[in-house]
Design a protein around this motif. Structure first.
Motif, PDB file in Angstrom:
ATOM      1  N   SER A   1      -2.809  12.562 -10.650  1.00 23.23           N
ATOM      2  CA  SER A   1      -3.574  13.645 -11.560  1.00 23.23           C
ATOM      3  C   SER A   1      -4.939  13.635 -11.216  1.00 23.23           C
ATOM      4  O   SER A   1      -5.543  14.641 -11.205  1.00 23.23           O
ATOM      5  N   THR A   2      -5.571  12.659 -11.367  1.00 18.57           N
ATOM      6  CA  THR A   2      -6.925  12.309 -11.228  1.00 18.57           C
ATOM      7  C   THR A   2      -7.370  12.161  -9.749  1.00 18.57           C
ATOM      8  O   THR A   2      -8.605  12.022  -9.321  1.00 18.57           O
ATOM      9  N   ARG A   3      -6.639  11.967  -8.857  1.00 18.48           N
ATOM     10  CA  ARG A   3      -6.557  11.571  -7.582  1.00 18.48           C
ATOM     11  C   ARG A   3      -7.499  10.481  -7.156  1.00 18.48           C
ATOM     12  O   ARG A   3      -8.550  10.775  -6.431  1.00 18.48           O
ATOM     13  N   THR A   4      -6.979   9.628  -7.745  1.00 19.26           N
ATOM     14  CA  THR A   4      -8.091   8.157  -7.582  1.00 19.26           C
ATOM     15  C   THR A   4      -6.914   7.180  -6.756  1.00 19.26           C
ATOM     16  O   THR A   4      -6.053   7.029  -6.956  1.00 19.26           O
ATOM     17  N   VAL A   5      -7.655   6.428  -6.024  1.00 20.01           N
ATOM     18  CA  VAL A   5      -6.803   5.084  -5.031  1.00 20.01           C
ATOM     19  C   VAL A   5      -7.832   4.144  -5.172  1.00 20.01           C
ATOM     20  O   VAL A   5      -9.163   3.978  -5.858  1.00 20.01           O
ATOM     21  N   GLU A   6      -7.190   2.898  -5.252  1.00 20.91           N
ATOM     22  CA  GLU A   6      -7.964   1.391  -5.018  1.00 20.91           C
ATOM     23  C   GLU A   6      -7.680   1.234  -3.664  1.00 20.91           C
ATOM     24  O   GLU A   6      -6.678   1.331  -2.783  1.00 20.91           O
ATOM     25  N   VAL A   7      -8.303   0.022  -3.054  1.00 24.49           N
ATOM     26  CA  VAL A   7      -8.389  -0.438  -1.932  1.00 24.49           C
ATOM     27  C   VAL A   7      -7.334  -1.508  -1.928  1.00 24.49           C
ATOM     28  O   VAL A   7      -7.562  -2.414  -3.062  1.00 24.49           O
ATOM     29  N   CYS A   8      -6.259  -1.975  -1.400  1.00 24.02           N
ATOM     30  CA  CYS A   8      -5.514  -3.168  -1.506  1.00 24.02           C
ATOM     31  C   CYS A   8      -5.302  -3.904  -0.228  1.00 24.02           C
ATOM     32  O   CYS A   8      -5.747  -3.411   1.056  1.00 24.02           O
ATOM     33  N   SER A   9      -4.177  -4.769  -0.228  1.00 23.90           N
ATOM     34  CA  SER A   9      -3.741  -5.449   0.780  1.00 23.90           C
ATOM     35  C   SER A   9      -2.696  -4.591   1.764  1.00 23.90           C
ATOM     36  O   SER A   9      -2.211  -3.705   0.867  1.00 23.90           O
ATOM     37  N   SER A  10      -2.216  -5.061   2.564  1.00 20.35           N
ATOM     38  CA  SER A  10      -1.400  -4.470   3.299  1.00 20.35           C
ATOM     39  C   SER A  10      -0.063  -4.783   2.837  1.00 20.35           C
ATOM     40  O   SER A  10       1.073  -3.965   3.080  1.00 20.35           O
ATOM     41  N   GLY A  11       0.037  -6.035   2.065  1.00 16.25           N
ATOM     42  CA  GLY A  11       1.294  -6.407   1.685  1.00 16.25           C
ATOM     43  C   GLY A  11       2.114  -7.186   2.509  1.00 16.25           C
ATOM     44  O   GLY A  11       3.149  -7.940   2.299  1.00 16.25           O
TER      45      GLY A  11
ATOM     46  N   GLY B   1      -8.143   2.418   8.911  1.00 16.32           N
ATOM     47  CA  GLY B   1      -7.793   1.002   8.998  1.00 16.32           C
ATOM     48  C   GLY B   1      -7.950   0.419   7.810  1.00 16.32           C
ATOM     49  O   GLY B   1      -7.934  -0.758   7.819  1.00 16.32           O
ATOM     50  N   ILE B   2      -7.760   1.216   6.616  1.00 18.28           N
ATOM     51  CA  ILE B   2      -7.786   0.422   5.245  1.00 18.28           C
ATOM     52  C   ILE B   2      -6.660   0.963   4.401  1.00 18.28           C
ATOM     53  O   ILE B   2      -6.123   2.210   4.659  1.00 18.28           O
ATOM     54  N   TYR B   3      -5.898   0.031   3.681  1.00 15.48           N
ATOM     55  CA  TYR B   3      -5.085   0.256   2.819  1.00 15.48           C
ATOM     56  C   TYR B   3      -5.238   0.776   1.571  1.00 15.48           C
ATOM     57  O   TYR B   3      -6.100   0.040   0.908  1.00 15.48           O
ATOM     58  N   PHE B   4      -4.574   1.705   0.960  1.00 18.10           N
ATOM     59  CA  PHE B   4      -4.923   2.373  -0.216  1.00 18.10           C
ATOM     60  C   PHE B   4      -3.606   2.284  -1.242  1.00 18.10           C
ATOM     61  O   PHE B   4      -2.445   2.673  -0.610  1.00 18.10           O
ATOM     62  N   ASN B   5      -3.840   2.242  -2.554  1.00 20.78           N
ATOM     63  CA  ASN B   5      -2.827   2.237  -3.472  1.00 20.78           C
ATOM     64  C   ASN B   5      -3.103   3.791  -4.293  1.00 20.78           C
ATOM     65  O   ASN B   5      -4.387   3.530  -4.757  1.00 20.78           O
ATOM     66  N   ILE B   6      -2.347   4.390  -4.636  1.00 24.37           N
ATOM     67  CA  ILE B   6      -2.608   5.636  -5.483  1.00 24.37           C
ATOM     68  C   ILE B   6      -2.679   5.198  -6.928  1.00 24.37           C
ATOM     69  O   ILE B   6      -1.660   4.810  -7.429  1.00 24.37           O
ATOM     70  N   LEU B   7      -3.809   5.182  -7.627  1.00 21.79           N
ATOM     71  CA  LEU B   7      -3.785   4.961  -9.069  1.00 21.79           C
ATOM     72  C   LEU B   7      -3.403   5.964  -9.934  1.00 21.79           C
ATOM     73  O   LEU B   7      -2.645   5.690 -11.025  1.00 21.79           O
ATOM     74  N   SER B   8      -3.824   7.245  -9.785  1.00 20.51           N
ATOM     75  CA  SER B   8      -3.660   8.305 -10.529  1.00 20.51           C
ATOM     76  C   SER B   8      -3.336   9.404  -9.651  1.00 20.51           C
ATOM     77  O   SER B   8      -4.356   9.858  -9.035  1.00 20.51           O
TER      78      SER B   8
ATOM     79  N   ALA C   1       0.684  -1.243  -0.209  1.00 23.56           N
ATOM     80  CA  ALA C   1      -0.099  -0.038  -0.101  1.00 23.56           C
ATOM     81  C   ALA C   1       0.781   1.195   0.017  1.00 23.56           C
ATOM     82  O   ALA C   1       2.147   1.438   0.631  1.00 23.56           O
ATOM     83  N   ASN C   2       0.352   2.287  -0.588  1.00 21.82           N
ATOM     84  CA  ASN C   2       0.980   3.669  -0.463  1.00 21.82           C
ATOM     85  C   ASN C   2       0.777   4.286   0.758  1.00 21.82           C
ATOM     86  O   ASN C   2       1.568   4.888   1.399  1.00 21.82           O
ATOM     87  N   PHE C   3      -0.415   4.010   1.269  1.00 23.88           N
ATOM     88  CA  PHE C   3      -0.987   4.452   2.772  1.00 23.88           C
ATOM     89  C   PHE C   3      -1.922   3.798   3.408  1.00 23.88           C
ATOM     90  O   PHE C   3      -2.761   3.253   2.702  1.00 23.88           O
TER      91      PHE C   3
END
Length: 381
Positions: free
Chosen positions: A84-94, A75-82, A69-71
């Motif tokens: 510029s568009t400021r969008t993220v996805e929910v992901c695992s902790s890694g 209590g939820i892990y997120f990856n930054i997808l873009s 995850a980027n951050f």
């Protein structure tokens, strides 16, 4: 910091190694997983080791990046997808030892370091092996849910979706696409399900390791069953396929050791890509329509079943559509000239309405209407 899941990396290598193509014609063992061929260890030192090492390193890097995850917020892990568009996805902790638990409600937006992002997707394997996850809510912003993301979520009881989400919906805790044509994910902790008429596709991994369910009946509208859809349903005893079933993908029924009866109402054997477990499934009784033994016995994998039983399927398909004489069908509403006692069944034989009726609105599907001693079939668009 990136965390490495060794078992997952090994699985990645096993799946991806057959796809690698090295120019050397002397590479004769390229489709063999590296950890199953110690006697051919010279492979690493003689078969273009630099190219192989580079490819393997890249694969591991990409996999680690997809897990990490980027951050973390709320209590939820997120990856930054873009950015510029400021969008993220929910992901695992890694980290395989850090998973989700309890009740998770994904927010439509999340703020990190002063920037607000829109949450638009759930990554593949985001919730994998979150064994203490009980419920999950998807916001209206989610437009993509990764395949197999709920594998190993054995305590999951319900998946709910914001009513304003244009891509997904939830029925009785089960996740569908918005059009209710694809069943995407059945919570493994549930014990039963009524799949609505109109569903045409059972998605890959939809019922994966749903170890509490014993009986499943598919509506007649289902045409395809996806990869490993029912794999690991080790309590499943009875499976009724669809009359209109066309394709069963590979490993759909692997590890279903309790399966004793399979009902296939279609007069033509569905095309099947090795969906059954050779060890356990072929001892089940295969129930087929009258006069179809020769067809099923001539088609793989149906020919592997040792017990074929012909039976009369009570089917809505034997009843015709007729022009109504005592009611008007407009859009999705039945209107009767005078109040009339009717009974309406769905395509699975369940009563959806009975009683004295002047008007009745129904969701899209095919139904049986019992009225004044006559049974007719109606289609609601």
């Amino acid at each position: 910091m990136h965390h490495t899941n060794n078992a997952a990396v090994a699985q990645l290598v096993e799946h991806q190694l057959p796809k690698l193509r090295v120019a050397s014609s002397s590479l004769v063992c390229r489709s063999t997983p590296i950890y199953s061929m110690p006697e051919r260890a010279c492979f690493f030192y003689t078969m273009e080791p630099l190219r192989y090492t580079a490819l393997l390193t890249l694969m591991i890097f990409v996999y680690q990046h997809s897990l990490s995850a980027n951050f973390r917020e709320q209590g939820i892990y997120f990856n930054i997808l873009s950015a510029s568009t400021r969008t993220v996805e929910v992901c695992s902790s890694g980290n395989s030892s850090i998973t989700y638990n309890g009740t998770i409600s994904i927010p439509p937006t999340v703020t990190h370091n002063g920037t607000t992002y829109t949450v638009i997707s759930v990554a593949e394997n985001a919730f994998r092996n979150s064994r203490q996850l009980i419920s999950l809510h998807l916001p209206y912003t989610i437009s993509s849910v990764g395949e197999g993301t709920f594998i190993g979520c054995q305590a999951l009881r319900t998946i709910t979706v914001d009513r304003d989400n244009p891509h997904y919906t939830s029925i009785d805790g089960t996740l569908y696409n918005a059009a209710t044509t694809t069943l995407i994910a059945f919570p493994p902790a549930l014990t039963d399900i009524h799949i609505p008429e109109g569903v045409t596709h059972i998605a890959p991994y939809a019922f994966y390791q749903a170890s509490n369910i014993t009986t499943i009946k598919l509506p007649s509208t289902v045409t395809t069953i996806g990869y490993r859809s029912f794999s690991g349903c080790n309590a499943l005893e009875s499976m009724t396929l669809s009359y209109n079933l066309e394709l069963i993908d590979s490993q759909a029924f692997y590890y279903t050791s309790s399966l004793t009866d399979i009902y296939s109402p279609s007069p033509m054997p569905p095309v099947s890509l090795s969906p059954f477990d050779d060890i356990v499934n072929y001892s089940a009784t295969l129930h087929i329509p009258l006069g179809t033994t020769s067809r099923y016995a001539a088609e793989y994998p149906w020919s592997n079943f040792t017990s074929l039983h012909e039976m009369q399927f009570s089917s809505i398909h034997n009843i015709d559509f007729i022009n109504p004489t005592n009611y008007i069908l407009h859009n999705n509403t039945l209107t009767f000239a005078i109040p009339t006692h009717i009974t309406i069944y769905n395509i699975n034989g369940h009563i959806v309405h009975t009683g004295i009726t002047s008007r009745k609105t129904l969701p899209p599907g095919i139904y049986l209407l019992l009225c004044n001693g006559t049974t007719s079939k109606i289609r609601i668009q």
